[in-house]
Design a protein around this motif. Structure first.
Motif, PDB file in Angstrom:
ATOM      1  N   THR A  23     -23.930  12.610 -16.921  1.00 30.09           N
ATOM      2  CA  THR A  23     -23.168  11.979 -18.004  1.00 30.09           C
ATOM      3  C   THR A  23     -22.005  12.865 -18.439  1.00 30.09           C
ATOM      4  N   LYS A  24     -22.234  14.184 -18.541  1.00 29.04           N
ATOM      5  CA  LYS A  24     -21.173  15.109 -18.938  1.00 29.04           C
ATOM      6  C   LYS A  24     -20.062  15.151 -17.887  1.00 29.04           C
ATOM      7  N   ALA A  25     -20.415  15.035 -16.610  1.00 32.61           N
ATOM      8  CA  ALA A  25     -19.396  15.048 -15.562  1.00 32.61           C
ATOM      9  C   ALA A  25     -18.461  13.849 -15.710  1.00 32.61           C
ATOM     10  N   LEU A  26     -19.024  12.672 -15.943  1.00 29.61           N
ATOM     11  CA  LEU A  26     -18.189  11.485 -16.135  1.00 29.61           C
ATOM     12  C   LEU A  26     -17.378  11.582 -17.418  1.00 29.61           C
ATOM     13  N   ALA A  27     -17.975  12.172 -18.454  1.00 27.23           N
ATOM     14  CA  ALA A  27     -17.242  12.335 -19.716  1.00 27.23           C
ATOM     15  C   ALA A  27     -16.047  13.263 -19.529  1.00 27.23           C
ATOM     16  N   ALA A  28     -16.211  14.331 -18.719  1.00 27.82           N
ATOM     17  CA  ALA A  28     -15.107  15.260 -18.460  1.00 27.82           C
ATOM     18  C   ALA A  28     -13.962  14.551 -17.739  1.00 27.82           C
ATOM     19  N   LEU A  29     -14.272  13.713 -16.776  1.00 27.05           N
ATOM     20  CA  LEU A  29     -13.235  12.957 -16.071  1.00 27.05           C
ATOM     21  C   LEU A  29     -12.531  11.986 -17.023  1.00 27.05           C
ATOM     22  N   ARG A  30     -13.317  11.402 -17.908  1.00 28.49           N
ATOM     23  CA  ARG A  30     -12.746  10.451 -18.870  1.00 28.49           C
ATOM     24  C   ARG A  30     -11.812  11.154 -19.837  1.00 28.49           C
ATOM     25  N   GLN A  31     -12.205  12.347 -20.285  1.00 31.00           N
ATOM     26  CA  GLN A  31     -11.371  13.096 -21.229  1.00 31.00           C
ATOM     27  C   GLN A  31     -10.031  13.470 -20.627  1.00 31.00           C
ATOM     28  N   ASP A  53     -26.798   4.094 -27.793  1.00 26.23           N
ATOM     29  CA  ASP A  53     -26.631   3.093 -26.741  1.00 26.23           C
ATOM     30  C   ASP A  53     -25.152   2.801 -26.513  1.00 26.23           C
ATOM     31  N   ALA A  54     -24.390   2.657 -27.611  1.00 24.16           N
ATOM     32  CA  ALA A  54     -22.953   2.387 -27.491  1.00 24.16           C
ATOM     33  C   ALA A  54     -22.228   3.561 -26.853  1.00 24.16           C
ATOM     34  N   GLU A  55     -22.601   4.790 -27.232  1.00 17.56           N
ATOM     35  CA  GLU A  55     -21.950   5.976 -26.667  1.00 17.56           C
ATOM     36  C   GLU A  55     -22.223   6.092 -25.175  1.00 17.56           C
ATOM     37  N   PHE A  56     -23.448   5.789 -24.757  1.00 16.92           N
ATOM     38  CA  PHE A  56     -23.780   5.857 -23.329  1.00 16.92           C
ATOM     39  C   PHE A  56     -22.951   4.838 -22.543  1.00 16.92           C
ATOM     40  N   THR A  57     -22.815   3.637 -23.084  1.00 22.62           N
ATOM     41  CA  THR A  57     -22.023   2.609 -22.401  1.00 22.62           C
ATOM     42  C   THR A  57     -20.556   3.010 -22.331  1.00 22.62           C
ATOM     43  N   GLN A  58     -20.025   3.587 -23.420  1.00 26.72           N
ATOM     44  CA  GLN A  58     -18.627   4.012 -23.429  1.00 26.72           C
ATOM     45  C   GLN A  58     -18.371   5.139 -22.433  1.00 26.72           C
ATOM     46  N   GLU A  59     -19.338   6.028 -22.261  1.00 25.52           N
ATOM     47  CA  GLU A  59     -19.156   7.164 -21.359  1.00 25.52           C
ATOM     48  C   GLU A  59     -19.365   6.795 -19.900  1.00 25.52           C
ATOM     49  N   THR A  60     -20.265   5.847 -19.633  1.00 32.56           N
ATOM     50  CA  THR A  60     -20.639   5.562 -18.248  1.00 32.56           C
ATOM     51  C   THR A  60     -20.238   4.178 -17.762  1.00 32.56           C
ATOM     52  N   GLY A  61     -19.966   3.245 -18.701  1.00 30.48           N
ATOM     53  CA  GLY A  61     -19.709   1.877 -18.294  1.00 30.48           C
ATOM     54  C   GLY A  61     -20.975   1.102 -17.970  1.00 30.48           C
ATOM     55  N   ILE A  62     -22.138   1.711 -18.208  1.00 29.82           N
ATOM     56  CA  ILE A  62     -23.417   1.079 -17.905  1.00 29.82           C
ATOM     57  C   ILE A  62     -24.069   0.630 -19.212  1.00 29.82           C
ATOM     58  N   THR A  63     -24.429  -0.631 -19.308  1.00 30.34           N
ATOM     59  CA  THR A  63     -25.075  -1.122 -20.517  1.00 30.34           C
ATOM     60  C   THR A  63     -26.562  -0.783 -20.492  1.00 30.34           C
ATOM     61  N   SER A  64     -27.192  -0.873 -21.656  1.00 29.99           N
ATOM     62  CA  SER A  64     -28.633  -0.599 -21.727  1.00 29.99           C
ATOM     63  C   SER A  64     -29.408  -1.595 -20.875  1.00 29.99           C
ATOM     64  N   ARG A  65     -28.949  -2.847 -20.820  1.00 28.64           N
ATOM     65  CA  ARG A  65     -29.599  -3.841 -19.973  1.00 28.64           C
ATOM     66  C   ARG A  65     -29.503  -3.458 -18.506  1.00 28.64           C
TER      67      ARG A  65
END
Length: 319
Positions: A51-59, A242-254
């Motif tokens: 998750t941190k790796a994807l967040a770094a790319l997003r930043q 849940d919202a933060e995970f979706t924003q960082e990864t594009g993956i919903t909880s579902r």
């Protein structure tokens, strides 16, 4: 004795590997980058590292999350075409305007997207001009939380009982948390020593006044108010994460649940979790709004029981 350079954290190495694929053209704008699950499998790391790796790319603006699709490579030229940066202006940005702009960013992109630089860019002013009104990001987050609670109107005066009044405010707070998923982690840093939020204090003051005249000591009234607010905020924290995970990864909880479901059923079929297996096979599905309502009634039932117990104790004091 000399030491070599410190090794880079694993998440940065992963981010650099994915960036190399983007720079080389192996991943083009719009292409999906490895998901957290794929990063875990390919690099052998934990979910938090992926998750941190994807967040770094997003930043760095290299990728962005697309709900329902995943994380994809960004197209910088398209970004600038669709969201032109406001022109620079010498008009001062007042504190209220700064806070309102920051809330808009957080609502759209999450708490992590808020920075003094980003707010200044949205306003079209120099970053340093913001510091005349807000000393730092922590203070900005506090002001954002206070403004969000100020949006929540306190129930008007009426002849309804304490239970209906507390229930109405709890539902209004829940609606505010749902509207601003970034709010709970800021407002709930500590229940015993909460951040200074005047609008939040107004909520507690209203609750204490509602409980006045019921024979409760000041300490118990405060415990009831803070405990009830903590319950609402605790459910809201799940919504926020849940919202933060979706924003960082594009993956919903579902989507995450669907990915994990086969492994979950393997565990249930071992026989080690018979009650969970029975619940799962019965078709029960949990929903945050339903959990909130169910738990809220139990909270209020508990307060009612406490009041009845105290009343009975006063009528029949121990001998």
């Amino acid at each position: 004795m000399t030491t070599g350079p410190r090794p880079r954290p694993p998440y940065l190495r992963i981010a650099e590997d994915i960036r190399a694929r983007i720079d080389s053209g192996r991943l083009r704008p719009g292409d999906k980058v490895p998901s957290t699950r794929q990063i875990i499998d390919e690099w052998g790391v934990a979910m938090a590292t992926a998750t941190k790796a994807l967040a770094a790319l997003r930043q760095h603006g290299l990728v962005h999350a697309v709900p329902g699709t995943g994380t994809v490579v960004s197209d910088p030229t398209a970004h600038h075409r669709t969201r032109p940066r406001p022109p620079r202006t010498t008009e001062p940005a007042g504190r209220e305007r700064i806070v309102h702009t920051a809330i808009g960013i957080a609502d759209r992109e999450g708490r992590a997207a808020v920075s003094m630089r980003r707010v200044a860019a949205e306003l079209g002013v120099g970053t340093m001009s913001l510091y005349r009104h807000v000393p730092d990001k922590d203070e900005l987050l506090r002001l954002m939380a206070d403004a969000a609670f100020a949006e929540t109107p306190l129930p008007g005066a009426g002849h309804r009982g304490w239970r209906a009044r507390l229930e109405e405010l709890a539902r209004r707070q829940w609606a505010t948390y749902r509207r601003h998923p970034w709010l709970a982690p800021i407002a709930l840093t500590s229940l015993a020593q909460p951040p200074l939020l005047p609008a939040g204090m107004a909520h507690v003051e209203w609750q204490l006044a509602t409980l006045d005249g019921l024979g409760l000591q000041h300490r118990d009234r405060l415990r009831i108010a803070v405990g009830l607010n903590g319950y609402v905020g605790g459910i809201a924290m799940s919504h926020s994460l849940d919202a933060e995970f979706t924003q960082e990864t594009g993956i919903t909880s579902r989507q995450r649940h669907d990915t994990d479901e086969p492994e979950m059923w393997k565990l249930l079929e071992t026989g080690r979790y018979p009650h969970l297996a029975a619940a799962a096979t019965s078709g029960v599905e949990l929903d945050l709004d339903d959990l909130f309502e169910f738990g809220l009634q139990n909270q209020l039932n508990g307060i009612e029981h406490h009041l009845a117990h105290r009343a009975g104790h006063r009528r029949n004091p121990p001998r």
